[in-house]
Scaffold this motif. Structure first.
Motif, mmCIF file in Angstrom:
data_model
loop_
_atom_site.group_PDB
_atom_site.id
_atom_site.type_symbol
_atom_site.label_atom_id
_atom_site.label_comp_id
_atom_site.label_asym_id
_atom_site.label_seq_id
_atom_site.Cartn_x
_atom_site.Cartn_y
_atom_site.Cartn_z
ATOM 1 N N ALA A 89 40.810 54.901 53.025
ATOM 2 C CA ALA A 89 41.538 54.154 54.168
ATOM 3 C C ALA A 89 42.462 55.262 54.794
ATOM 4 O O ALA A 89 43.160 54.629 55.634
ATOM 5 N N GLU A 90 42.290 56.445 54.733
ATOM 6 C CA GLU A 90 43.347 57.225 55.500
ATOM 7 C C GLU A 90 42.944 57.151 56.965
ATOM 8 O O GLU A 90 41.805 57.245 57.396
ATOM 9 N N MET A 91 44.141 57.095 57.709
ATOM 10 C CA MET A 91 43.906 57.020 59.156
ATOM 11 C C MET A 91 43.726 58.261 59.768
ATOM 12 O O MET A 91 44.646 59.199 59.455
ATOM 13 N N PRO A 92 42.511 58.476 60.413
ATOM 14 C CA PRO A 92 42.435 59.842 60.862
ATOM 15 C C PRO A 92 43.275 60.151 62.206
ATOM 16 O O PRO A 92 43.486 58.959 62.880
ATOM 17 N N THR A 93 43.544 61.159 62.499
ATOM 18 C CA THR A 93 44.290 61.633 63.847
ATOM 19 C C THR A 93 43.491 62.119 64.594
ATOM 20 O O THR A 93 43.665 62.026 65.840
ATOM 21 N N TYR A 94 42.266 62.877 64.365
ATOM 22 C CA TYR A 94 41.555 63.607 65.130
ATOM 23 C C TYR A 94 40.002 63.134 64.810
ATOM 24 O O TYR A 94 39.817 63.049 63.554
ATOM 25 N N GLY A 131 39.648 47.018 53.833
ATOM 26 C CA GLY A 131 40.830 47.811 53.462
ATOM 27 C C GLY A 131 41.144 49.038 53.960
ATOM 28 O O GLY A 131 42.086 49.817 53.600
ATOM 29 N N GLY A 132 40.423 49.509 55.090
ATOM 30 C CA GLY A 132 40.549 50.652 55.642
ATOM 31 C C GLY A 132 40.917 50.497 57.029
ATOM 32 O O GLY A 132 41.856 49.615 57.090
ATOM 33 N N CYS A 133 40.573 51.511 58.144
ATOM 34 C CA CYS A 133 41.487 51.476 59.310
ATOM 35 C C CYS A 133 40.505 51.521 60.303
ATOM 36 O O CYS A 133 40.961 51.531 61.569
ATOM 37 N N PHE A 134 39.220 51.245 60.149
ATOM 38 C CA PHE A 134 38.148 51.287 61.282
ATOM 39 C C PHE A 134 37.832 49.827 61.402
ATOM 40 O O PHE A 134 37.212 49.153 60.787
ATOM 41 N N GLU A 135 38.212 49.342 62.518
ATOM 42 C CA GLU A 135 38.300 47.912 62.964
ATOM 43 C C GLU A 135 36.835 47.687 63.450
ATOM 44 O O GLU A 135 36.640 48.238 64.698
ATOM 45 N N ILE A 136 35.790 46.772 63.137
ATOM 46 C CA ILE A 136 34.634 46.708 63.630
ATOM 47 C C ILE A 136 34.851 45.559 64.903
ATOM 48 O O ILE A 136 35.400 44.694 64.908
ATOM 49 N N GLU A 186 45.872 51.417 62.554
ATOM 50 C CA GLU A 186 46.682 51.550 61.480
ATOM 51 C C GLU A 186 46.740 50.233 60.424
ATOM 52 O O GLU A 186 46.442 48.993 61.101
ATOM 53 N N GLY A 187 46.890 50.203 59.322
ATOM 54 C CA GLY A 187 46.936 48.895 58.168
ATOM 55 C C GLY A 187 45.439 48.898 57.732
ATOM 56 O O GLY A 187 44.757 48.802 58.658
ATOM 57 N N GLY A 188 45.394 47.954 56.767
ATOM 58 C CA GLY A 188 44.171 48.040 56.125
ATOM 59 C C GLY A 188 43.669 46.341 55.973
ATOM 60 O O GLY A 188 44.406 45.463 56.580
ATOM 61 N N ALA A 189 42.831 45.929 55.171
ATOM 62 C CA ALA A 189 42.527 44.652 54.626
ATOM 63 C C ALA A 189 42.692 43.551 55.872
ATOM 64 O O ALA A 189 43.639 42.699 55.781
ATOM 65 N N ALA A 190 41.693 43.466 56.538
ATOM 66 C CA ALA A 190 41.435 42.484 57.625
ATOM 67 C C ALA A 190 40.290 41.448 57.138
ATOM 68 O O ALA A 190 39.783 41.870 56.346
#
Length: 133
Positions: free
Chosen positions: A44-49, A106-111, A129-133
């Motif tokens: 669930a870590e938000m990448p910066t790069y 619960g991650g950060c990559f929104e489909i 940012e933010g998880g669980a959608a």
């Protein structure tokens, strides 16, 4: 691999050149800065790069090309597992290799688009940012 798919406004991201940790650099790998060097992002870590360099033999401090993750860039990537339960709007986690998404929410990559739900099929989305959608 997380490969830029489209840009809101049509302007592509600029490349930056930053030091990497002692690990192979791979185009499309999700990364974060830690201790002054780039390391792999997972879960669930938000990448910066996103890495834009292929280099197998890197030493800590070697410089690699990256693009900065932002909300206006959509990326194409693949599923690391069966995604038959995923839906547009789900926020998925990054796989352990930093190159794909899992089917875990619960991650950060929104489909934003699903092109298939089998392992290896392509999905499109953006990092938020933010998880669980």
């Amino acid at each position: 691999m997380f490969i830029p798919y489209s840009y809101d406004g049509g302007v592509s991201d600029s490349w930056e050149y930053l030091p990497i940790s002692d690990m192979p650099a791979q185009v499309g790998k999700a990364m974060v800065m830690s201790g002054g060097v780039l390391t792999q992002a997972t879960g669930a870590e938000m990448p910066t790069y996103i890495c834009m360099t292929n280099k197998e033999d890197t030493e800590e401090g070697d410089i690699v090309a990256v693009i900065r993750v932002n909300e206006r860039t959509r990326f194409a990537t693949t599923l690391s597992a069966d995604g038959s339960a995923i839906e547009v709007g789900d926020k998925l986690q990054i796989s352990t290799d930093g190159l794909e998404v899992t089917a875990n929410t619960g991650g950060c990559f929104e489909i934003t688009e699903i092109r298939g739900t089998n392992k290896g099929d392509e999905v499109i989305g953006r990092f938020e940012e933010g998880g669980a959608a």
